[in-house]
Design a protein around this motif. Structure first.
Motif, PDB file in Angstrom:
ATOM      1  N   THR A  29      39.255  57.444  20.774  1.00 17.24           N
ATOM      2  CA  THR A  29      38.104  57.583  21.665  1.00 17.24           C
ATOM      3  C   THR A  29      36.820  57.157  20.964  1.00 17.24           C
ATOM      4  OG1 THR A  29      39.154  59.375  22.901  1.00 17.24           O
ATOM      5  CG2 THR A  29      36.750  59.224  23.043  1.00 17.24           C
ATOM      6  N   ILE A  30      36.636  57.616  19.740  1.00 15.50           N
ATOM      7  CA  ILE A  30      35.434  57.258  18.981  1.00 15.50           C
ATOM      8  C   ILE A  30      35.373  55.744  18.778  1.00 15.50           C
ATOM      9  CG2 ILE A  30      34.238  57.456  16.765  1.00 15.50           C
ATOM     10  CD1 ILE A  30      35.463  60.299  16.547  1.00 15.50           C
ATOM     11  N   LEU A  31      36.472  55.144  18.334  1.00 11.99           N
ATOM     12  CA  LEU A  31      36.475  53.706  18.078  1.00 11.99           C
ATOM     13  C   LEU A  31      36.272  52.897  19.357  1.00 11.99           C
ATOM     14  CD1 LEU A  31      39.252  53.412  15.353  1.00 11.99           C
ATOM     15  CD2 LEU A  31      36.769  53.297  15.074  1.00 11.99           C
ATOM     16  N   THR A  32      36.836  53.363  20.460  1.00  9.63           N
ATOM     17  CA  THR A  32      36.616  52.687  21.741  1.00  9.63           C
ATOM     18  C   THR A  32      35.135  52.710  22.108  1.00  9.63           C
ATOM     19  OG1 THR A  32      38.840  53.213  22.525  1.00  9.63           O
ATOM     20  CG2 THR A  32      37.189  52.713  24.201  1.00  9.63           C
ATOM     21  N   ASN A  33      34.496  53.850  21.936  1.00  6.95           N
ATOM     22  CA  ASN A  33      33.067  53.965  22.250  1.00  6.95           C
ATOM     23  C   ASN A  33      32.220  53.081  21.340  1.00  6.95           C
ATOM     24  OD1 ASN A  33      33.447  55.801  24.348  1.00  6.95           O
ATOM     25  ND2 ASN A  33      33.225  57.574  23.016  1.00  6.95           N
ATOM     26  N   ILE A  34      32.539  53.069  20.052  1.00  2.12           N
ATOM     27  CA  ILE A  34      31.775  52.248  19.105  1.00  2.12           C
ATOM     28  C   ILE A  34      31.946  50.766  19.428  1.00  2.12           C
ATOM     29  CG2 ILE A  34      31.648  51.496  16.696  1.00  2.12           C
ATOM     30  CD1 ILE A  34      32.320  54.402  15.910  1.00  2.12           C
ATOM     31  N   LEU A  35      33.192  50.329  19.608  1.00  2.29           N
ATOM     32  CA  LEU A  35      33.430  48.910  19.904  1.00  2.29           C
ATOM     33  C   LEU A  35      32.820  48.508  21.245  1.00  2.29           C
ATOM     34  CD1 LEU A  35      37.048  48.528  18.537  1.00  2.29           C
ATOM     35  CD2 LEU A  35      34.991  47.396  17.659  1.00  2.29           C
ATOM     36  N   SER A  36      32.869  49.389  22.220  1.00  4.31           N
ATOM     37  CA  SER A  36      32.254  49.104  23.513  1.00  4.31           C
ATOM     38  C   SER A  36      30.753  48.882  23.359  1.00  4.31           C
ATOM     39  CB  SER A  36      32.519  50.257  24.482  1.00  4.31           C
ATOM     40  OG  SER A  36      31.827  50.065  25.687  1.00  4.31           O
ATOM     41  N   SER A  37      30.105  49.733  22.595  1.00  9.18           N
ATOM     42  CA  SER A  37      28.672  49.582  22.358  1.00  9.18           C
ATOM     43  C   SER A  37      28.380  48.287  21.609  1.00  9.18           C
ATOM     44  CB  SER A  37      28.150  50.783  21.566  1.00  9.18           C
ATOM     45  OG  SER A  37      26.764  50.672  21.359  1.00  9.18           O
ATOM     46  N   ALA A  38      29.196  47.983  20.610  1.00  9.58           N
ATOM     47  CA  ALA A  38      28.986  46.756  19.828  1.00  9.58           C
ATOM     48  C   ALA A  38      29.127  45.512  20.704  1.00  9.58           C
ATOM     49  CB  ALA A  38      29.966  46.707  18.657  1.00  9.58           C
ATOM     50  N   VAL A  39      30.140  45.493  21.561  1.00  5.53           N
ATOM     51  CA  VAL A  39      30.352  44.337  22.444  1.00  5.53           C
ATOM     52  C   VAL A  39      29.203  44.220  23.442  1.00  5.53           C
ATOM     53  CG1 VAL A  39      31.816  43.395  24.276  1.00  5.53           C
ATOM     54  CG2 VAL A  39      32.855  44.257  22.177  1.00  5.53           C
ATOM     55  N   LYS A  40      28.806  45.334  24.047  1.00  5.67           N
ATOM     56  CA  LYS A  40      27.728  45.313  25.041  1.00  5.67           C
ATOM     57  C   LYS A  40      26.426  44.784  24.453  1.00  5.67           C
ATOM     58  CE  LYS A  40      29.380  49.306  27.614  1.00  5.67           C
ATOM     59  NZ  LYS A  40      29.120  50.736  27.877  1.00  5.67           N
ATOM     60  N   ASN A  41      26.190  45.061  23.173  1.00  2.00           N
ATOM     61  CA  ASN A  41      24.924  44.688  22.549  1.00  2.00           C
ATOM     62  C   ASN A  41      25.006  43.396  21.741  1.00  2.00           C
ATOM     63  OD1 ASN A  41      23.071  46.936  23.291  1.00  2.00           O
ATOM     64  ND2 ASN A  41      24.727  48.121  22.402  1.00  2.00           N
ATOM     65  N   SER A  42      26.140  42.714  21.803  1.00  2.00           N
ATOM     66  CA  SER A  42      26.307  41.465  21.056  1.00  2.00           C
ATOM     67  C   SER A  42      25.872  40.271  21.888  1.00  2.00           C
ATOM     68  CB  SER A  42      27.774  41.271  20.649  1.00  2.00           C
ATOM     69  OG  SER A  42      28.130  42.206  19.670  1.00  2.00           O
ATOM     70  N   PHE A  43      25.432  39.246  21.185  1.00  2.33           N
ATOM     71  CA  PHE A  43      25.101  37.990  21.848  1.00  2.33           C
ATOM     72  C   PHE A  43      26.374  37.240  22.192  1.00  2.33           C
ATOM     73  CE2 PHE A  43      21.304  38.611  19.069  1.00  2.33           C
ATOM     74  CZ  PHE A  43      20.382  38.791  20.093  1.00  2.33           C
ATOM     75  N   GLU A  44      26.327  36.473  23.238  1.00  2.00           N
ATOM     76  CA  GLU A  44      27.451  35.617  23.635  1.00  2.00           C
ATOM     77  C   GLU A  44      27.851  34.746  22.441  1.00  2.00           C
ATOM     78  OE1 GLU A  44      30.327  34.110  26.146  1.00  2.00           O
ATOM     79  OE2 GLU A  44      28.906  35.668  26.688  1.00  2.00           O
ATOM     80  N   GLY A  45      29.145  34.734  22.118  1.00  2.00           N
ATOM     81  CA  GLY A  45      29.658  33.900  21.036  1.00  2.00           C
ATOM     82  C   GLY A  45      29.482  34.469  19.638  1.00  2.00           C
ATOM     83  N   SER A  46      28.933  35.683  19.522  1.00  2.00           N
ATOM     84  CA  SER A  46      28.743  36.264  18.189  1.00  2.00           C
ATOM     85  C   SER A  46      30.016  36.960  17.727  1.00  2.00           C
ATOM     86  CB  SER A  46      27.559  37.242  18.201  1.00  2.00           C
ATOM     87  OG  SER A  46      27.832  38.344  19.031  1.00  2.00           O
ATOM     88  N   SER A  47      29.950  37.574  16.558  1.00  2.00           N
ATOM     89  CA  SER A  47      31.133  38.241  16.019  1.00  2.00           C
ATOM     90  C   SER A  47      30.816  39.685  15.664  1.00  2.00           C
ATOM     91  CB  SER A  47      31.663  37.506  14.786  1.00  2.00           C
ATOM     92  OG  SER A  47      30.714  37.557  13.746  1.00  2.00           O
ATOM     93  N   ILE A  48      31.877  40.485  15.650  1.00  2.00           N
ATOM     94  CA  ILE A  48      31.814  41.891  15.263  1.00  2.00           C
ATOM     95  C   ILE A  48      32.775  42.062  14.094  1.00  2.00           C
ATOM     96  CG2 ILE A  48      32.336  44.254  15.984  1.00  2.00           C
ATOM     97  CD1 ILE A  48      31.690  43.329  18.872  1.00  2.00           C
ATOM     98  N   GLU A  49      32.309  42.691  13.028  1.00  2.00           N
ATOM     99  CA  GLU A  49      33.148  42.927  11.854  1.00  2.00           C
ATOM    100  C   GLU A  49      33.510  44.404  11.779  1.00  2.00           C
ATOM    101  OE1 GLU A  49      31.430  41.505   8.222  1.00  2.00           O
ATOM    102  OE2 GLU A  49      30.804  39.622   9.144  1.00  2.00           O
TER     103      GLU A  49
END
Length: 142
Positions: A29-49
């Motif tokens: 649940t925690i990781l889903t929430n964190i990744l969801s926030s990261a994706v929502k706030n990322s620029f199109e075509g960017s990356s998440i580490e």
């Protein structure tokens, strides 16, 4: 912001075998929430580490995006709201940004851990989840 974005996610872990006592559903649940926030706030075509770093009695999972960052109001709430702060659930017309991160902070506390969120304007956000992996002693009722 688009409902779906094209972002890439990379994953790096320490070479050590990670073992510990955790509630896997809470961690998911925690990781889903964190990744969801990261994706929502990322620029199109960017990356998440995503990086996993182990220590003798804890593990840290760091998620770093290169997006717009979180609203300062949300960062202040994450930093100063006391645990278990009551909140009003918004109606369908309202939006309560960061509710998942606030919940995740509480869930991390159940593992004697914490969620730290930092950002640098124009460079993105780093979400650091640190959780205890040692058995937690609970008081038994008589």
């Amino acid at each position: 912001m688009a409902a779906y974005q094209s972002v890439s996610i990379s994953y790096e872990e320490s070479a050590e075998l990670l073992t510990g006592y955790v509630d896997i559903d809470i961690i998911k649940t925690i990781l889903t929430n964190i990744l969801s926030s990261a994706v929502k706030n990322s620029f199109e075509g960017s990356s998440i580490e995503v990086k996993v770093i182990s220590a003798p009695s804890s593990v840290t999972i760091a998620v770093e995006d290169a997006g717009v960052g979180l609203e300062n109001e949300l960062l202040e709430k994450l930093a100063i709201l006391p645990p278990m702060q009551p909140c009003i659930i918004p109606s369908d017309e309202e939006r309560l940004p960061g509710l998942g991160l606030l919940l995740s902070r509480e869930l991390a506390g159940l593992h004697q851990g914490f969620l730290k969120v930092t950002q640098e304007e124009g460079k993105g956000t780093i979400y650091s989840l640190n959780i205890n992996t040692e058995p937690v002693e609970t008081e038994e009722e008589d």
